[in-house]
Design a protein around this motif. Structure first.
Motif, mmCIF file in Angstrom:
data_model
loop_
_atom_site.group_PDB
_atom_site.id
_atom_site.type_symbol
_atom_site.label_atom_id
_atom_site.label_comp_id
_atom_site.label_asym_id
_atom_site.label_seq_id
_atom_site.Cartn_x
_atom_site.Cartn_y
_atom_site.Cartn_z
ATOM 1 N N ALA A 358 0.820 -1.210 0.000
ATOM 2 C CA ALA A 358 0.000 0.000 0.000
ATOM 3 C C ALA A 358 0.856 1.263 0.000
ATOM 4 N N ASN A 359 2.148 1.114 0.262
ATOM 5 C CA ASN A 359 3.043 2.270 0.311
ATOM 6 C C ASN A 359 3.819 2.420 -0.990
ATOM 7 N N ARG A 360 4.512 3.552 -1.118
ATOM 8 C CA ARG A 360 5.344 3.811 -2.282
ATOM 9 C C ARG A 360 6.783 3.951 -1.807
ATOM 10 N N TYR A 361 7.705 3.317 -2.527
ATOM 11 C CA TYR A 361 9.087 3.288 -2.108
ATOM 12 C C TYR A 361 10.013 3.725 -3.248
ATOM 13 N N THR A 362 11.212 4.147 -2.862
ATOM 14 C CA THR A 362 12.270 4.369 -3.839
ATOM 15 C C THR A 362 13.504 3.597 -3.397
ATOM 16 N N VAL A 363 14.254 3.104 -4.363
ATOM 17 C CA VAL A 363 15.538 2.462 -4.105
ATOM 18 C C VAL A 363 16.565 3.218 -4.929
ATOM 19 N N ARG A 364 17.515 3.844 -4.268
ATOM 20 C CA ARG A 364 18.473 4.694 -4.978
ATOM 21 C C ARG A 364 19.870 4.079 -4.993
ATOM 22 N N PHE A 365 20.492 4.111 -6.173
ATOM 23 C CA PHE A 365 21.890 3.751 -6.344
ATOM 24 C C PHE A 365 22.653 5.034 -6.675
ATOM 25 N N ALA A 366 23.580 5.409 -5.835
ATOM 26 C CA ALA A 366 24.401 6.592 -6.096
ATOM 27 C C ALA A 366 25.324 6.334 -7.286
ATOM 28 N N PRO A 367 25.893 7.370 -7.879
ATOM 29 C CA PRO A 367 26.793 7.186 -9.027
ATOM 30 C C PRO A 367 27.922 6.209 -8.704
ATOM 31 N N GLY A 368 28.144 5.289 -9.612
ATOM 32 C CA GLY A 368 29.222 4.327 -9.452
ATOM 33 C C GLY A 368 28.954 3.222 -8.471
ATOM 34 N N GLU A 369 27.715 3.099 -7.971
ATOM 35 C CA GLU A 369 27.429 2.109 -6.948
ATOM 36 C C GLU A 369 26.411 1.057 -7.393
ATOM 37 N N GLN A 406 17.676 2.490 -20.931
ATOM 38 C CA GLN A 406 16.326 3.051 -20.923
ATOM 39 C C GLN A 406 16.086 3.980 -19.734
ATOM 40 N N PHE A 407 16.931 3.900 -18.705
ATOM 41 C CA PHE A 407 16.672 4.626 -17.476
ATOM 42 C C PHE A 407 17.128 6.081 -17.572
ATOM 43 N N VAL A 408 16.359 6.965 -16.954
ATOM 44 C CA VAL A 408 16.724 8.378 -16.854
ATOM 45 C C VAL A 408 17.479 8.581 -15.544
ATOM 46 N N LYS A 409 18.703 9.050 -15.629
ATOM 47 C CA LYS A 409 19.537 9.187 -14.444
ATOM 48 C C LYS A 409 19.152 10.427 -13.624
ATOM 49 N N ASP A 410 19.492 10.374 -12.355
ATOM 50 C CA ASP A 410 19.323 11.537 -11.484
ATOM 51 C C ASP A 410 20.308 12.630 -11.897
ATOM 52 N N ALA A 411 20.124 13.808 -11.346
ATOM 53 C CA ALA A 411 20.982 14.935 -11.704
ATOM 54 C C ALA A 411 22.451 14.651 -11.425
ATOM 55 N N ASP A 412 22.726 13.829 -10.386
ATOM 56 C CA ASP A 412 24.122 13.540 -10.048
ATOM 57 C C ASP A 412 24.658 12.295 -10.753
ATOM 58 N N GLY A 413 23.834 11.697 -11.632
ATOM 59 C CA GLY A 413 24.265 10.508 -12.353
ATOM 60 C C GLY A 413 23.856 9.209 -11.706
ATOM 61 N N GLY A 414 23.204 9.273 -10.543
ATOM 62 C CA GLY A 414 22.717 8.060 -9.904
ATOM 63 C C GLY A 414 21.402 7.599 -10.507
ATOM 64 N N LEU A 415 20.845 6.548 -9.928
ATOM 65 C CA LEU A 415 19.566 6.010 -10.391
ATOM 66 C C LEU A 415 18.633 5.845 -9.208
ATOM 67 N N THR A 416 17.389 6.285 -9.374
ATOM 68 C CA THR A 416 16.358 6.075 -8.369
ATOM 69 C C THR A 416 15.260 5.214 -8.973
ATOM 70 N N PHE A 417 15.054 4.061 -8.390
ATOM 71 C CA PHE A 417 14.011 3.160 -8.852
ATOM 72 C C PHE A 417 12.756 3.391 -8.010
ATOM 73 N N LEU A 418 11.625 3.509 -8.686
ATOM 74 C CA LEU A 418 10.359 3.781 -8.023
ATOM 75 C C LEU A 418 9.557 2.501 -7.911
ATOM 76 N N CYS A 419 8.950 2.298 -6.764
ATOM 77 C CA CYS A 419 8.123 1.114 -6.530
ATOM 78 C C CYS A 419 6.738 1.580 -6.090
ATOM 79 N N PRO A 420 5.930 2.089 -7.026
ATOM 80 C CA PRO A 420 4.636 2.664 -6.639
ATOM 81 C C PRO A 420 3.512 1.653 -6.709
ATOM 82 N N GLU A 421 2.439 1.966 -5.986
ATOM 83 C CA GLU A 421 1.227 1.175 -6.082
ATOM 84 C C GLU A 421 0.388 1.611 -7.271
ATOM 85 N N ARG A 422 0.441 2.890 -7.612
ATOM 86 C CA ARG A 422 -0.440 3.406 -8.653
ATOM 87 C C ARG A 422 0.357 4.353 -9.543
#
Length: 493
Positions: A358-369, A406-422
Motif C-alpha cells: 500500500a506504500n510507495r518506495y524508492t531504491v536509490r543507487f548513487a553514481p558508481g554504486e 532506458q533509465f533516466v539518471k538523477d541529476a548527479d548521475g545516480g539512479l532512483t528506482f520507483l516502486c509505486p502502487e499506482r
C-alpha cells in the motif's frame, strides 16, 4: 530450481514391491513424539516440497505446470510471469529449461553448446534433498560447450570418452535447472537457439551401446498441496516414499533410527491411528513447532544475522543444518549457491518497517554504486507470503542491468528506482508497478577476486527521505551481508 494417498513401496532385489511396516507407537511418550515429529518435519519439508514441484513438472501431465517426462529437457522460451506458480521467487531475467533426471538405470550425459562469452548461463543440479551438488555453466565450466555425465548413487563407472567431467549425485532423482540470459526482448530468438542446443542422453545412447535393463516403474503417489504440506499428517508418508530413492548418508544413520520411532523411514507407513490421542496431538504440535523455529530464523534473516548464502549449497557446506535447508525451501526453493548468485532482499524499509504494497518506495543507487557483477543484476518484486511475481497493469516484474540505457539518471548521475502502487508508467522509466511486499536484488555470477575469496557486502543507508540506498563494497574474506542492526534486511547467496 518436489500429497499423497497412503501407500509405501520398497526396493527389494531391484524391484518395487508393496510392504507394510506400521509402527505401533504405544511406547513413544507424547513429549518424545512431539520432538521427533518436529525434527522429521524440518528434515523432510524441502524434500516433500521438492516432490510437489517435480510431480507437477514431470509426472502429472494434466497439471498446468507440467513440463514433460523424465529424462527429457523441456525449454521454456520466455521469461517467467505471475502465471508460473509452482516455484517460489522465480526470476524473470533468464528463460528456464528443466530436466527431471531419473538416474536409476544409468547416468545421463548433458551436452551444452558453445555460447558467446558475454552471455551468462548455468545448469544447477539439485538432488532430492534440495542440495545444490554441482553446477555446469559460465562460472564453473565456461562457455566453450561440452558433455558432462551425471550419475546416481549406484553407478561405479569411469569417465567415458568424450565426457569432460563425471558429476555424482547421492540421490536417484535429480532436477537440472537451466538458466540462459536474455539481454532484451528482441534477443529471444538467440536464446531459443541456445536452448535448442541443450541435450540430455542416456549414457548408452551417448556411447552408441545397448541400453541396460530399465529401472522398475514407479507408482508416484499424489502430492499434497502447498497449504496441506503445513498441517497434514500425510506429510510423513510422502517423506517415506521419497526416502526410498535417497540412500541414507552415514551422518544420518542415528537420525533415521530416531525417526523410525514414529514410523518415518524408507518403506515405512506412518499410521496416525496407531498412536494414542495424546501422541497424535503431540505430533501435530511438533509440526507446528517447526514453523515456530522457522519464524525465529526468519527474524534473524531480516536482521541480517543469517543470510541466504547460508541456506543453499552442498551437503558439506550446509553441514546437516536442516532448519537452514527448510528455510531455503520456504523462502525460495532452488535458490542458487552463494558462489553462483547473490540475493540481497529488502524486507524492511529504512525505518525498519516491513514493506507494504500500500506504500510507495524508492531504491536509490548513487553514481558508481550499481552492483559490480560478472553477469547481470536485477531488482524483482514478489508478493508475500506466496513469493510469486505479481500481475500489474504494465506487466513489469523487474528492473535489470540490460535495461540501463532506458533509465533516466538523477541529476548527479545516480539512479532512483520507483516502486509505486499506482500511476505506474508515469515516471522516468525505472518503476515497478506492483502491490508486492518484498523486493529482491538478484546478482548473478557475482564478481569474485582471483582465487574466489572476495564477497560483496550490501549496506542499507537510510537518508532523511526514507530512501533505501544500497551501497556495494568489496571485502576480502568477509562474512556475507554482515549488516549492522537497525538497517534494512538483506539476504545474499
Amino acid at each position: 530450481m518436489l500429497r499423497m494417498a497412503m501407500m509405501t513401496l520398497a526396493i527389494v532385489g531391484g524391484c518395487l514391491t508393496s510392504v507394510s511396516m506400521n509402527v505401533h507407537a504405544a511406547d513413544v511418550a507424547p513429549s518424545e513424539a512431539r520432538e521427533i515429529a518436529k525434527e522429521a518435519y524440518i528434515y523432510g519439508f524441502p524434500m516433500v516440497d521438492n516432490y510437489r514441484i517435480q510431480h507437477a513438472y514431470f509426472v502429472d501431465s494434466g497439471n498446468p505446470e507440467y513440463k514433460g517426462p523424465w529424462n527429457r529437457i523441456v525449454n521454456i522460451p520466455r521469461v517467467y510471469t505471475p502465471a508460473d506458480t509452482a516455484i517460489q521467487t522465480p526470476n524473470s531475467d533468464t528463460p528456464y529449461s528443466f530436466l527431471g533426471m531419473d538416474l536409476r538405470a544409468e547416468p545421463l550425459v548433458l551436452t551444452v553448446p558453445p555460447i558467446e562469452k558475454d552471455r551468462y548461463f548455468s545448469v544447477q543440479l539439485i538432488d532430492a534433498y534440495t542440495f545444490n551438488f554441482a553446477y555446469i555453466g559460465s562460472r564453473t565450466t565456461g562457455n566453450d560447450g561440452g558433455s558432462f555425465l551425471v550419475a546416481g548413487p549406484g553407478w561405479k563407472g569411469e569417465t567415458p570418452k568424450g565426457v569432460k567431467e563425471v558429476i555424482r549425485s547421492e540421490t536417484d532423482f535429480v532436477l537440472a535447472g537451466y538458466r540462459t540470459q536474455l539481454f532484451r526482448p528482441d534477443d529471444l530468438d538467440n536464446v531459443k537457439k541456445i536452448q535448442a542446443g541443450y541435450k540430455a542422453e542416456p549414457l548408452s545412447v551417448f556411447l552408441g551401446q545397448s541400453a541396460p535393463k530399465a529401472a522398475p516403474a514407479v507408482d508416484f503417489i499424489m502430492p499434497l498441496t502447498a497449504d496441506d504440506e503445513r498441517k497434514s499428517l500425510e506429510f510423513f508418508n510422502i517423506l517415506n516414499f521419497i526416502l526410498q530413492f535417497t540412500p541414507t548418508d552415514p551422518s544420518e544413520t542415528e537420525l533415521m533410527a530416531r525417526f523410525a520411532k514414529i514410523g518415518v523411514g524408507a518403506g515405512k507407513t506412518f499410521n496416525a491411528s496407531t498412536f494414542s490421542p495424546e501422541a497424535k496431538t503431540a505430533i501435530e504440535q511438533g509440526m507446528a513447532d517447526a514453523w515456530v523455529d522457522l519464524e525465529n530464523l526468519k527474524k534473524q534473516i531480516d536482521a541480517g544475522k543469517v543470510t541466504s548464502g547460508e541456506l543453499f549449497g552442498t551437503r558439506a557446506y550446509l553441514k546437516n543444518n536442516y532448519l537452514y535447508r527448510m528455510a531455503g525451501a520456504v523462502l525460495g526453493i532452488y535458490g542458487n549457491s552463494k558462489q553462483e548468485a547473490m540475493y540481497p532482499v529488502y524486507a524492511l524499509d529504512a525505518a525498519g518497517q516491513k514493506l507494504d504494497g500500500a506504500n510507495r518506495y524508492t531504491v536509490r543507487f548513487a553514481p558508481g554504486e550499481l552492483p559490480p557483477v560478472n553477469a547481470f543484476w536485477s531488482l524483482t518484486m514478489y508478493d508475500l507470503p506466496a513469493s510469486l511475481l505479481v500481475a500489474n497493469p504494465i506487466n513489469r516484474y523487474l528492473l535489470n542491468s540490460p535495461m540501463l540505457p532506458q533509465f533516466v539518471k538523477d541529476a548527479d548521475g545516480g539512479l532512483t528506482f520507483l516502486c509505486p502502487e499506482r500511476d505506474a508508467g508515469q515516471g522516468q522509466g525505472a518503476e515497478l508497478a506492483t502491490r508486492a511486499q518484498r523486493s529482491i536484488l538478484h546478482c548473478n555470477a557475482p564478481l569474485l577476486a582471483e582465487g574466489g575469496s572476495s564477497r560483496w557486502l550490501l549496506e542499507g543507508a537510510a537518508n532523511d527521505e526514507g530512501e533505501l540506498t544500497p551501497i556495494f563494497q568489496a571485502w576480502d574474506q568477509s562474512p556475507i551481508c554482515d549488516l549492522p542492526p537497525k538497517r534494512h534486511s538483506c539476504l545474499l547467496n
